[in-house]
Design an enzyme around this catalytic site. Sequence first.
Site, short mmCIF file in Angstrom:
data_model
loop_
_atom_site.label_atom_id
_atom_site.label_comp_id
_atom_site.label_asym_id
_atom_site.label_seq_id
_atom_site.Cartn_x
_atom_site.Cartn_y
_atom_site.Cartn_z
N ASP A 135 12.62 10.47 20.30
CA ASP A 135 11.90 9.38 19.64
C ASP A 135 10.42 9.76 19.64
O ASP A 135 9.78 9.79 20.69
CB ASP A 135 12.12 8.07 20.40
N VAL A 136 9.86 10.01 18.44
CA VAL A 136 8.49 10.53 18.38
C VAL A 136 7.45 9.53 18.85
O VAL A 136 6.31 9.90 19.11
CB VAL A 136 8.13 11.01 16.95
N ASN B 52 7.30 14.98 10.66
CA ASN B 52 7.88 14.43 9.43
C ASN B 52 8.42 13.01 9.60
O ASN B 52 8.42 12.23 8.65
CB ASN B 52 9.00 15.38 8.97
N TYR C 250 2.52 1.05 6.07
CA TYR C 250 2.91 2.43 5.75
C TYR C 250 1.74 3.17 5.11
O TYR C 250 1.41 4.30 5.51
CB TYR C 250 4.12 2.42 4.81
N LYS D 95 -0.29 6.46 6.58
CA LYS D 95 -0.34 7.76 5.90
C LYS D 95 -1.77 8.19 5.64
O LYS D 95 -2.09 9.39 5.69
CB LYS D 95 0.48 7.69 4.61
N1 LIG Z 1 11.02 10.07 0.23
C1 LIG Z 1 9.86 9.89 -0.36
O1 LIG Z 1 9.74 9.50 -1.55
C2 LIG Z 1 8.58 10.14 0.41
C3 LIG Z 1 7.36 10.08 -0.28
C4 LIG Z 1 6.19 10.34 0.40
C5 LIG Z 1 6.22 10.68 1.74
N2 LIG Z 1 7.42 10.73 2.38
C6 LIG Z 1 7.39 11.09 3.81
O2 LIG Z 1 8.30 12.13 4.05
C7 LIG Z 1 8.83 12.00 5.38
C8 LIG Z 1 10.36 11.96 5.32
O3 LIG Z 1 10.76 10.94 4.44
P1 LIG Z 1 12.29 10.77 4.05
O4 LIG Z 1 12.31 10.05 2.76
O5 LIG Z 1 13.01 12.06 4.21
O6 LIG Z 1 12.75 9.74 5.21
P2 LIG Z 1 14.23 9.34 5.67
O7 LIG Z 1 14.14 7.90 6.01
O8 LIG Z 1 15.25 9.79 4.70
O9 LIG Z 1 14.41 10.19 7.01
C9 LIG Z 1 13.56 9.96 8.11
C10 LIG Z 1 14.19 10.54 9.35
O10 LIG Z 1 13.30 10.24 10.44
C11 LIG Z 1 14.08 9.79 11.53
N3 LIG Z 1 13.28 8.92 12.41
C12 LIG Z 1 12.92 7.63 12.21
N4 LIG Z 1 12.24 7.17 13.27
C13 LIG Z 1 12.19 8.19 14.16
C14 LIG Z 1 11.62 8.33 15.46
N5 LIG Z 1 11.01 7.30 16.06
N6 LIG Z 1 11.72 9.52 16.07
C15 LIG Z 1 12.35 10.56 15.49
N7 LIG Z 1 12.91 10.49 14.28
C16 LIG Z 1 12.84 9.31 13.62
C17 LIG Z 1 15.24 9.05 10.91
O11 LIG Z 1 16.34 8.92 11.80
C18 LIG Z 1 15.55 9.93 9.70
O12 LIG Z 1 16.48 10.95 10.03
C19 LIG Z 1 8.22 10.73 5.95
O13 LIG Z 1 7.04 11.08 6.68
C20 LIG Z 1 7.84 9.95 4.71
O14 LIG Z 1 6.79 9.04 4.94
C21 LIG Z 1 8.60 10.48 1.76
#
Ligand SMILES: NC(=O)c1ccc[n+]([C@@H]2O[C@H](COP(=O)([O-])OP(=O)(O)OC[C@H]3O[C@@H](n4cnc5c(N)ncnc54)[C@H](O)[C@@H]3O)[C@@H](O)[C@H]2O)c1
Length: 257
Positions: free
Chosen positions: A67-68, A94, A166, A170
Amino acid sequence: MTDRLAGRVCFVTGASSGIGRAIARRFASEGARVILADTVSDPLEGGPTTDSLITDAGGTCLSIPTDVSSWSAIDAAITQTIATFGRLDVMVNNAAVSDGYRLLDTTEESWDRVMSINLKGVYFGCKRAIQQMVKQDPLDGDEARGRIVNISSQHGMVCAPSDFSYGVSKAGVVYMTRQIAVDYAKDGIICNAVAPGKILTGRADGMVGLDYSQSRTPMDRLGRPEDVASAAVYLASAEASYITGHNLLMDGGWMAF
Ligand SMILES: NC(=O)c1ccc[n+]([C@@H]2O[C@H](COP(=O)([O-])OP(=O)(O)OC[C@H]3O[C@@H](n4cnc5c(N)ncnc54)[C@H](O)[C@@H]3O)[C@@H](O)[C@H]2O)c1
C-alpha cells in the site's frame, strides 16, 4: 522488443491493472527485473494477473503486496527488492485513485484518501527509492545512479472536471517531479513524469465521459496503456540521459488543443 532495460531492477506501483500493468509487462519484455507493487493482484479490467503474464512470457518479476500510502509498507517492499536483486534502478510511481467530487462535495476523509495515495504515496516512493539510488554505482554504460518515473496526468495542468482532489494531487506530482530533479541532479538521479491524456483502463462498463475526452483529443482515438508504457521505457532507460524534471505529455494532443 529489444533489451533497453536489460539488467535493470524496476519497481512499479499499481502494477496489477491498467497503465501500471502495461508498464510492468513492457519493462519485463525489455529485459528488466520488475517488482509488482499493488494492494491487490487481480486486474480491475479482468484477465490473468500481471505476474502470470510476465512469467508465462519468460520475464522476471516479483510481486510484493504494497500500500503506497504507508511508509512502513514502501520501506519494507524496497528493502525486500534490494535484498532480492541487489539494487534499485527505476521507481515508477503509478498507483492513484480518484473520488469524482467537486469542492463542496469533497469530505475531509475523501480528500485525505486521495492525497495519501496520489501525493504522499509518490513522496514515499521517491524518498525510499532515492535513499537507495544515491548509495549505488551507475550500471555500466550509464551516467545515472537511478531514475524516477512519476505518472501524473494532464489534469492538474488543465481542470479535472468534478474531480477536485485528484486534479490537485496531480498538480502536486508535477511539482514534486521538478523539485526532486533539481535537488538530486548532482547525485545522479534523473526524475521525470509522464502525463497521460484519456487512457482506456478499468472495467469497460465503468468508463464514463468518453465522449467528452474524445472531444478534447485531436487524434481520432483515446489512449492505450501501451502508449504510456512506451514513454515510461524511454524515461527509465539510459537513453534518457539529459532530460530531468520533465513532464512528458502522452495525450493525443489534448494539451495542444
Ligand atoms: N486512465 C487514464 O485515463 C489516466 C489519465 C491520466 C492519468 N492517469 C494516471 O495513470 C495512473 C494509472 O491509472 P490507471 O487508469 O491505470 O488506474 P487503474 O485504476 O486502472 O489502476 C490503478 C492500480 O493502482 C492500484 N492501487 C490503488 N491504490 C493503491 C495503493 N494504495 N497502493 C498500491 N496500489 C494501489 C490499484 O489496485 C490498481 O491496480 C494513475 O496515476 C492515474 O492517475 C490515468
